[in-house]
Every structure is written in structure tokens, then in C-alpha cells.
Design a protein around this motif. Sequence first.
Motif, PDB file in Angstrom:
ATOM      1  N   ILE A  41       5.260   7.016  -2.559  1.00  0.00           N
ATOM      2  CA  ILE A  41       5.940   8.317  -2.628  1.00  0.00           C
ATOM      3  C   ILE A  41       6.878   8.512  -1.433  1.00  0.00           C
ATOM      4  O   ILE A  41       7.918   9.174  -1.548  1.00  0.00           O
ATOM      5  CB  ILE A  41       4.904   9.458  -2.687  1.00  0.00           C
ATOM      6  CG1 ILE A  41       5.587  10.778  -3.003  1.00  0.00           C
ATOM      7  CG2 ILE A  41       4.149   9.584  -1.392  1.00  0.00           C
ATOM      8  CD1 ILE A  41       4.617  11.930  -3.141  1.00  0.00           C
ATOM      9  N   LEU A  80      -0.420   4.912  -3.147  1.00  0.00           N
ATOM     10  CA  LEU A  80       0.289   6.190  -3.192  1.00  0.00           C
ATOM     11  C   LEU A  80       1.373   6.298  -2.121  1.00  0.00           C
ATOM     12  O   LEU A  80       2.191   7.214  -2.153  1.00  0.00           O
ATOM     13  CB  LEU A  80      -0.700   7.346  -3.026  1.00  0.00           C
ATOM     14  CG  LEU A  80      -1.475   7.776  -4.277  1.00  0.00           C
ATOM     15  CD1 LEU A  80      -2.436   8.896  -3.928  1.00  0.00           C
ATOM     16  CD2 LEU A  80      -0.529   8.225  -5.380  1.00  0.00           C
ATOM     17  N   ALA A 116       0.734   9.378 -11.646  1.00  0.00           N
ATOM     18  CA  ALA A 116       1.913   9.517 -10.789  1.00  0.00           C
ATOM     19  C   ALA A 116       2.686   8.215 -10.703  1.00  0.00           C
ATOM     20  O   ALA A 116       3.927   8.201 -10.725  1.00  0.00           O
ATOM     21  CB  ALA A 116       1.479   9.968  -9.393  1.00  0.00           C
ATOM     22  N   ILE A 117       1.972   7.083 -10.601  1.00  0.00           N
ATOM     23  CA  ILE A 117       2.643   5.786 -10.513  1.00  0.00           C
ATOM     24  C   ILE A 117       3.454   5.516 -11.764  1.00  0.00           C
ATOM     25  O   ILE A 117       4.590   5.016 -11.704  1.00  0.00           O
ATOM     26  CB  ILE A 117       1.593   4.681 -10.279  1.00  0.00           C
ATOM     27  CG1 ILE A 117       1.065   4.783  -8.848  1.00  0.00           C
ATOM     28  CG2 ILE A 117       2.174   3.303 -10.523  1.00  0.00           C
ATOM     29  CD1 ILE A 117      -0.175   3.952  -8.594  1.00  0.00           C
ATOM     30  N   ALA A 167       1.520  12.949  -7.332  1.00  0.00           N
ATOM     31  CA  ALA A 167       1.054  12.036  -6.291  1.00  0.00           C
ATOM     32  C   ALA A 167       0.500  12.806  -5.094  1.00  0.00           C
ATOM     33  O   ALA A 167      -0.500  12.403  -4.489  1.00  0.00           O
ATOM     34  CB  ALA A 167       2.190  11.113  -5.852  1.00  0.00           C
ATOM     35  N   TRP A 171      -1.734   5.800   4.264  1.00  0.00           N
ATOM     36  CA  TRP A 171      -0.649   6.326   3.429  1.00  0.00           C
ATOM     37  C   TRP A 171       0.671   6.381   4.206  1.00  0.00           C
ATOM     38  O   TRP A 171       1.705   5.886   3.739  1.00  0.00           O
ATOM     39  CB  TRP A 171      -1.034   7.721   2.929  1.00  0.00           C
ATOM     40  CG  TRP A 171      -0.034   8.365   2.043  1.00  0.00           C
ATOM     41  CD1 TRP A 171       0.286   8.006   0.756  1.00  0.00           C
ATOM     42  CD2 TRP A 171       0.790   9.491   2.359  1.00  0.00           C
ATOM     43  NE1 TRP A 171       1.252   8.846   0.265  1.00  0.00           N
ATOM     44  CE2 TRP A 171       1.580   9.762   1.219  1.00  0.00           C
ATOM     45  CE3 TRP A 171       0.917  10.302   3.474  1.00  0.00           C
ATOM     46  CZ2 TRP A 171       2.500  10.805   1.185  1.00  0.00           C
ATOM     47  CZ3 TRP A 171       1.832  11.353   3.446  1.00  0.00           C
ATOM     48  CH2 TRP A 171       2.614  11.590   2.312  1.00  0.00           C
ATOM     49  N   ALA A 173      -3.413   9.615  -9.480  1.00  0.00           N
ATOM     50  CA  ALA A 173      -2.608   8.557  -8.860  1.00  0.00           C
ATOM     51  C   ALA A 173      -2.049   7.610  -9.914  1.00  0.00           C
ATOM     52  O   ALA A 173      -0.873   7.209  -9.863  1.00  0.00           O
ATOM     53  CB  ALA A 173      -3.446   7.789  -7.842  1.00  0.00           C
TER      54      ALA A 173
END
Length: 296
Positions: free
Chosen positions: A100, A97, A289-290, A125, A169, A286
Motif C-alpha cells: 500500500i 500489506l 485488498a490485494i 488494506a 509494514w 488483506a
Amino acid sequence: MHTLILSIAFSVAVSIFLKLARRSRIHIDQAIAVNYATAVGLCLWLLRPPLDTLFDQSPAAWLILSLLGVLLPSVFLIMAAAVRRAGIVRSDTAQRLSLILPILAAFLVFHEAVSMRKAFGIALALCALACLLARPRTAAATPTPGETISDDEARGTAARGWQVLLGVWLGYGCIDILFKQMARIGAGFTGSLLLSFTLAGLLMGLWLLARRTRWHARSLASGLLLGGLNFGNIYCYIRAHQTFPDNPTLVFAAMNIGVISIGTLVGAGLFRERLNAVNILGIGLALGAIVLLFPR
């Protein structure tokens, strides 16, 4: 396609190594130092960066390389702590993640246009990250098979789990931004990779010497394995991009989704990691979002 599959396998294998390191009484800081020495050797052998122009870097490039030299081993240590405290599943997902952050930097710093699709992907995300940071009651405190932990240690591990996940992250996101900025100023990728590995290894070695580290043969030897796995991930990832030069989205999406999916299976099946419903929702968000964050 086999290079992409190997890259995913190497990435998950690094997480498995970090998970097993404590049970095997491996001093992870020593293993990380040897890991970078191994990566330097493999980089010279397989990637063959242009050594004649290696040090012809601009001041901006040296600044970025210096930051990478500090961040690379630091984030590796944070990742090791995250895998130990929060498990492979959540740690790998938090790492993936991190994409982002360079996307946000592209919008906020480099003034790229914001599409509705990417804006929705970013929102998704962030929701996924929030779900992953939610602490399950037992997941972070679940010991590796063969390992025991006290109640006090379990409570402390659970309490710190969200902190190291956030560190993973932020750390990997910043590293990605630095490598992208290195590419923007025209530095060669293989040469930059070699220099960043070298600086990271030197700084890690100096840090260990300053602490008057008592060297541990098993930890040093395990660093060779860790370095091979870490470099194998990077090498196969580069080769995958070379195999699909006209379809980078396939490589990006498959790598991120593959690592999250395989990491989930390994974490749940091999290490009996427990996730609550919110964490499972975060993994699903996730993945969505990817898919949204990479252009078609």
C-alpha cells in the motif's frame, strides 16, 4: 508457474527459519550478515549483472543504494522479531500489506490518477492492517514447540507485537518505494540488487565488528541457508515475471495471496499460532485488498 510456486515457498521458508532460529540458539544478526554475502555470490552466479558499468551510478542512485544498504538488514532484524513475537501469519500478512505504501507514493508523490477501485483497496488494506495489529491475548506469547517462555516475557512479547508488525509494514514498504525509484531513474535492476546486497552485508558486518561480536559457528553456517532461501525467493520472483511478461498482475496477486495463505496454514498447523476473530478478519480483508490494488 513453477517459478511462482517456488518463490512463495522460499518466502514462507524464510519466515519458518526466523521462527525456529531462537529455539536453535542462532544469533540472527550473524546469520543475516552471512545471508547477504551468500546473496551476493548467488547474484553474481545466476543473475550475472553487468560488472563493467556497475559503479556508473548517478548521485541519486548512490543515495538510494545507501538507504537500501541500511534498511535491508534493519528490516530483516525487525521481521525476525515480528515472527518471534507476533507469529508467521501476522508478520507475513503485514509484509504483504506493505504494497500500500508504494501505491500511496504513486498517488501522492508521482501524481498518478486515483481510481475508485484503488481508493477502496487502500481503505480495505488500512482496515486489514488495523485488524492485524490488534493483539490477541495468547498468539504473540505462544512459544514454538520445544520452547518455553516466562509469564513476564509473554506479557512483554504481546505488548511489543504491534510495534514490530508496524515496523515490518513500514520497512518493506519503504524498501519497495526505493527500488521503484531506482527503476525510475534508469538504474539496472540486477546491478542495483547486487550493490544493495553488498552494502547491506558490509554495514551489517561492520556493525557486528563494532559491537565486538563473539562469533558463533552455528549462526554463521545458518546464514548460508538463510541466504539461499532469501535469494531463491528473489530469483524465482524475477523468473516468474519473465515467464509472464504480459501479466504482471498475476505474479503480484498470486505471490501476495499465496504467501498469506500458505503462511496461515504453516503458522496454525506447524506452530499452533492462535489468532482472534479480529486478526482472522484482517487476513480476509488483506486478501481482498490485494486483489483490488492490482489492475486487471
